[in-house]
Design an enzyme around this catalytic site. Structure first.
Site, PDB file in Angstrom:
ATOM      1  N   GLY A   1       0.810  -1.215   0.000  1.00  0.00           N
ATOM      2  CA  GLY A   1       0.000   0.000   0.000  1.00  0.00           C
ATOM      3  C   GLY A   1       0.843   1.265   0.000  1.00  0.00           C
TER       4      GLY A   1
ATOM      5  N   ASP B   1       0.685  -4.911  10.832  1.00  0.00           N
ATOM      6  CA  ASP B   1       0.447  -6.126  10.061  1.00  0.00           C
ATOM      7  C   ASP B   1      -0.806  -6.829  10.600  1.00  0.00           C
ATOM      8  OD1 ASP B   1       2.600  -7.961   8.239  1.00  0.00           O
ATOM      9  OD2 ASP B   1       0.860  -8.995   9.123  1.00  0.00           O
TER      10      ASP B   1
ATOM     11  N   TYR C   1      -3.674 -19.124  -4.677  1.00  0.00           N
ATOM     12  CA  TYR C   1      -4.317 -17.861  -4.297  1.00  0.00           C
ATOM     13  C   TYR C   1      -5.814 -18.085  -4.102  1.00  0.00           C
ATOM     14  CZ  TYR C   1      -6.746 -13.447  -5.182  1.00  0.00           C
ATOM     15  OH  TYR C   1      -7.613 -12.384  -5.108  1.00  0.00           O
TER      16      TYR C   1
END
Ligand code: UDP
Length: 330
Positions: free
Chosen positions: A36, A50, A141
């Site tokens: 980000g 985190d 994923y």
């Protein structure tokens, strides 16, 4: 509503954050800034942390008095997940377990989760996919996101909170102001890579697979504008109550092949894009296109961007103005 947004400084998370803030909600971004960008939250409060840090996350939710969580923070590259599945199970599955436990600790009872159309895998057999399409994930994923969907259901039933799962098709485009857009490092997504070619930052684009079962042999995806994803999040969080168990597909309902995307980008930027045929990328289904009728009917979602050309024009404006992403903006 007071909404904590994990991954709120990321591409989709920050678009949702800005949209939801503009609608009058109180937002807080929680992001480790691995992907980000602080500039993308546009002045909203940002806690750098985190999601694995359950203690900090719980404390942040408590101090912010969060009433809802939008959970975006995740690893999201199909190709990377096939070579490093450990990262995907750690960040996505274990990371979400930490988010859910922080919610339990802080007594937050509403959750929006960023899921993905890739949980459907091949199941659509080339047809637009609604929410009843069987979920048969076909890469690590997608498997990690599927595992999280199941975990959220189990936690919601046992610990008592409501959730909405949003299954995105391909997030694309940029804020029409040109101030906010897609910036990954390294970049792996098709549209930003094409515009890097247009800007002379790379020699050409590789077309991953030309022997798929599609009209031109290249993969078909449903590219949905990131601001339309953002508006879906606003509608969905406002509709999520402690007893909600909902899932929605978010896409335009129209698919474009890799070759069509390259042509649309060429038209937007006025440059020919050097493209080279390359082998298939591991884990890619032929066709992923949404049937978005449910979110339109139940939440009244109406995407503003219906055509790929409009979407890539916003992306091109962003990439031209920010050829090095957010560098220099933060
Ligand atoms: N793709 C490609 N060349 C690239 C990057 C992506 O041909 O350099 C293809 C990819 O195989 C997929 C589509 O473009 O069919 C969209 O990929 P992207 O990584 O942008 O998004 P995904 O569908 O993986 O979420």
């Amino acid at each position: 509503m007071r909404i904590l947004i994990t991954g709120g400084a990321g591409y989709v998370g920050s678009a949702a954050l800005r949209h939801i803030k503009a609608a009058g909600h109180e937002v807080l971004a929680y992001d480790n800034l691995s992907e980000g960008h602080a500039a993308s939250v546009d002045g909203a409060p940002l806690v750098v942390g985190d999601i694995a840090d359950t203690g900090l996350l719980t404390q942040t939710m408590q101090e912010f008095e969060a009433e809802a969580v939008m959970h975006f923070a995740a690893s999201t590259n199909v190709g990377e997940s096939t070579v490093d599945p450990d990262l995907y199970y750690r960040n996505n599955v274990e990371g979400t377990r930490s988010v859910l436990n922080a919610m339990r600790g802080a007594g937050v009872r509403r959750l929006l989760f960023s899921s993905t159309c890739s949980t459907y895998g091949f199941a659509g057999a080339g047809k637009p996919m609604d929410e009843n399409t069987p979920q048969i994930p076909m890469n690590p994923y997608a498997c990690s996101k599927m595992a999280v969907e199941w975990m959220i259901r189990d936690f919601a039933d046992a610990y008592g909170f409501g959730f909405t799962l949003l299954r995105y098709f391909n997030a694309s485009g940029a804020c029409p102001s040109g101030r906010f857009g897609e910036a990954h490092n390294p970049e792996t997504h098709l549209i930003p890579l094409i515009f890097q070619v247009a800007l002379g930052q790379r020699d050409g684009i590789k077309i991953f697979g030309t022997d798929y079962d599609t009209p031109d042999g290249t993969c078909i995806r449903d590219y949905v504008h990131v601001d339309d994803l953002a508006s879906a999040h606003l509608l969905a969080i406002e509709a999520t109550e402690a007893e909600t168990r909902a899932a929605y597909n978010i896409g335009t309902g129209r698919g474009y092949s890799v070759k069509e995307v390259i042509a649309a980008c060429e038209a937007a930027c006025g440059h020919p894009i050097a493209a080279q045929e390359a082998p298939r990328r591991a884990g890619d289904p032929d066709v992923l296109v949404a049937a978005p009728a449910k979110i339109k009917a139940e939440l009244g979602w109406a995407p503003k961007y219906q055509s790929l050309s409009e979407i890539v024009e916003t992306a091109w404006a962003w990439h031209q103005a920010h050829s090095n992403g957010y560098t220099g903006a933060e």
